[in-house]
Design an enzyme around this catalytic site. Structure first.
Site, PDB file in Angstrom:
ATOM      1  N   LYS A  97      -2.760  -4.491 -11.140  1.00  0.00           N
ATOM      2  CA  LYS A  97      -4.186  -4.664 -10.882  1.00  0.00           C
ATOM      3  C   LYS A  97      -4.943  -3.373 -11.192  1.00  0.00           C
ATOM      4  O   LYS A  97      -4.453  -2.275 -10.924  1.00  0.00           O
ATOM      5  CB  LYS A  97      -4.382  -5.055  -9.412  1.00  0.00           C
ATOM      6  CG  LYS A  97      -5.762  -5.526  -9.037  1.00  0.00           C
ATOM      7  CD  LYS A  97      -5.754  -5.987  -7.586  1.00  0.00           C
ATOM      8  CE  LYS A  97      -7.145  -6.421  -7.134  1.00  0.00           C
ATOM      9  NZ  LYS A  97      -7.129  -6.863  -5.718  1.00  0.00           N
ATOM     10  N   LYS A 122      -8.725   2.172  -8.552  1.00  0.00           N
ATOM     11  CA  LYS A 122      -9.184   3.562  -8.611  1.00  0.00           C
ATOM     12  C   LYS A 122      -8.112   4.526  -8.130  1.00  0.00           C
ATOM     13  O   LYS A 122      -8.232   5.738  -8.313  1.00  0.00           O
ATOM     14  CB  LYS A 122     -10.462   3.736  -7.786  1.00  0.00           C
ATOM     15  CG  LYS A 122     -11.685   3.084  -8.420  1.00  0.00           C
ATOM     16  CD  LYS A 122     -12.985   3.527  -7.773  1.00  0.00           C
ATOM     17  CE  LYS A 122     -13.394   4.910  -8.248  1.00  0.00           C
ATOM     18  NZ  LYS A 122     -14.738   5.285  -7.768  1.00  0.00           N
ATOM     19  N   LYS A 162       0.832  -1.207   0.000  1.00  0.00           N
ATOM     20  CA  LYS A 162       0.000   0.000   0.000  1.00  0.00           C
ATOM     21  C   LYS A 162       0.867   1.259   0.000  1.00  0.00           C
ATOM     22  O   LYS A 162       0.430   2.330  -0.420  1.00  0.00           O
ATOM     23  CB  LYS A 162      -0.911   0.001   1.229  1.00  0.00           C
ATOM     24  CG  LYS A 162      -1.967   1.089   1.226  1.00  0.00           C
ATOM     25  CD  LYS A 162      -3.332   0.503   1.401  1.00  0.00           C
ATOM     26  CE  LYS A 162      -4.381   1.598   1.344  1.00  0.00           C
ATOM     27  NZ  LYS A 162      -5.739   1.079   1.484  1.00  0.00           N
TER      28      LYS A 162
END
Length: 347
Positions: free
Chosen positions: A213, A216, A124
């Site tokens: 992947k 958004k 992340k």
């Protein structure tokens, strides 16, 4: 004793209207599960809870007004996709205090080493928003410890089955380890061991970089299709999707990631296997293939988009649905939290 009730728990971040990867990877499966009997030995239908995990959304900086808007849009989109709030308990995570209470109780017995081994919080950090926050504030506690909150989300409802993609399996293993740790420390068996329901859907990859992947958080809007995109936008994005110049069509994610990604999308939306998709598309030029994929996506997205717009326009109706379901979720959570509180000495 652990409950024998079959209960399914799923969570989704409030990112506004979902993108196609969310739909094919999770939401479509949740809709299908509403009508499945997961355990043939059960005489009653399974319980299904779907939480819009707005507390998890706070692990990266979010504008408060935008977060509220995104949460309502996610709720509307889920219903438009086919989630039935009379069949599933659809609710906002923050509306149930037990999530935070159990998170703290579990966090107090979680070894730091377990969290340090988790890979997703590290990945992340590649997100642009997270990088900016870390550059100014350092790694924040919420991002580091959110696997504990994920475990609390599951255990608060004594969920027995958790549908996840391959990238979430590590978190389920973390939760299972935490169940064993809790049971051993407090000499109880109050939590059922949650079982992984691995979704069959393949990952949907970026239209611009099919090795990544679809997300958004990608700064390139052409990399993804959202369930709010217009028909023209969908056609344009797929026509411009990265493929290759090799002749014919074949499914080979390593050698032909772009073509394989489009074949995955086409197959999943038509409920067929990839091999059948390849067979159907043989003899098509790359442009014809892309247009066939786009037409398939449009047939799925258009009715969802229109229904979402109607629901978002009536915020009072969405709010009423959420509050009714949140009352149901709190009822389950409060009973289970009371059992936990008694077990660990808080009552």
């Amino acid at each position: 004793m652990a409950s024998k009730l079959v209960r399914v728990f799923s969570g989704i971040q409030p990112t506004g209207v979902p993108q196609l990867g969310n739909y094919l990877g999770s939401i479509k499966n949740w809709v299908r599960m509403q009508h499945q009997q997961l355990d043939p030995s059960q005489t009653q239908p399974h319980d299904q809870l779907i939480s819009i995990v707005d507390l998890h959304a706070l692990t990266v900086p979010r504008d408060p007004a935008q977060l509220r808007k995104d949460t309502m849009e996610m709720a509307a989109s889920l219903i438009a996709c086919g989630i039935d709030p009379d069949r599933c308990t659809l609710f906002r995570q923050s509306a149930v205090p037990g999530h935070s209470q159990l998170y703290w109780a579990l966090g107090c017995i979680t070894p730091m080493g377990w969290l340090n081994r988790m890979t997703q919080w590290k990945s992340k950090l590649q997100d642009t928003t997270a990088i900016n926050a870390i550059a100014t504030q350092g790694l924040l506690t919420g991002l580091f410890t959110y696997p504990v909150l994920m475990a609390a989300d599951i255990l608060l409802y004594r969920a027995t089955h958790i549908p996840v993609g391959e990238d979430q399996v590590q978190h389920l293993e973390f939760t299972r380890d935490l169940v064993e740790h809790f049971h051993k420390q407090f000499k109880t068996t109050m939590f059922p061991m949650p079982r992984v329901l691995l979704t069959k859907s393949k990952r949907v990859m970026s239209l611009k970089d099919p090795l990544r992947k679809m997300s958004k958080s990608d700064i390139n809007e052409q990399s993804r299709i959202t369930l709010a995109d217009s028909d023209d936008s969908i056609m344009r994005k797929i026509r411009k999707a990265q493929t290759d110049s090799l002749p014919g069509l074949s499914f080979d994610p390593e050698a032909r990631p772009g073509v394989s990604n489009l074949l995955t999308i086409y197959a999943a939306l038509n409920n067929i296997g990839v091999d059948q998709a390849v067979s159907q598309m043989q003899g098509h030029s790359m442009l014809q293939f892309k247009e066939a994929v786009a037409d398939t996506v449009i047939r799925t997205v258009a009715p969802i988009r229109e229904q979402t717009q109607k629901l978002v326009a009536d915020k009072g109706h969405i709010e009423s649905i959420l509050r009714t379901n949140e009352s149901k979720a709190r009822s389950i959570a409060e009973q289970n939290w009371n059992d936990v509180a008694k077990c660990i000495g808080l009552s």
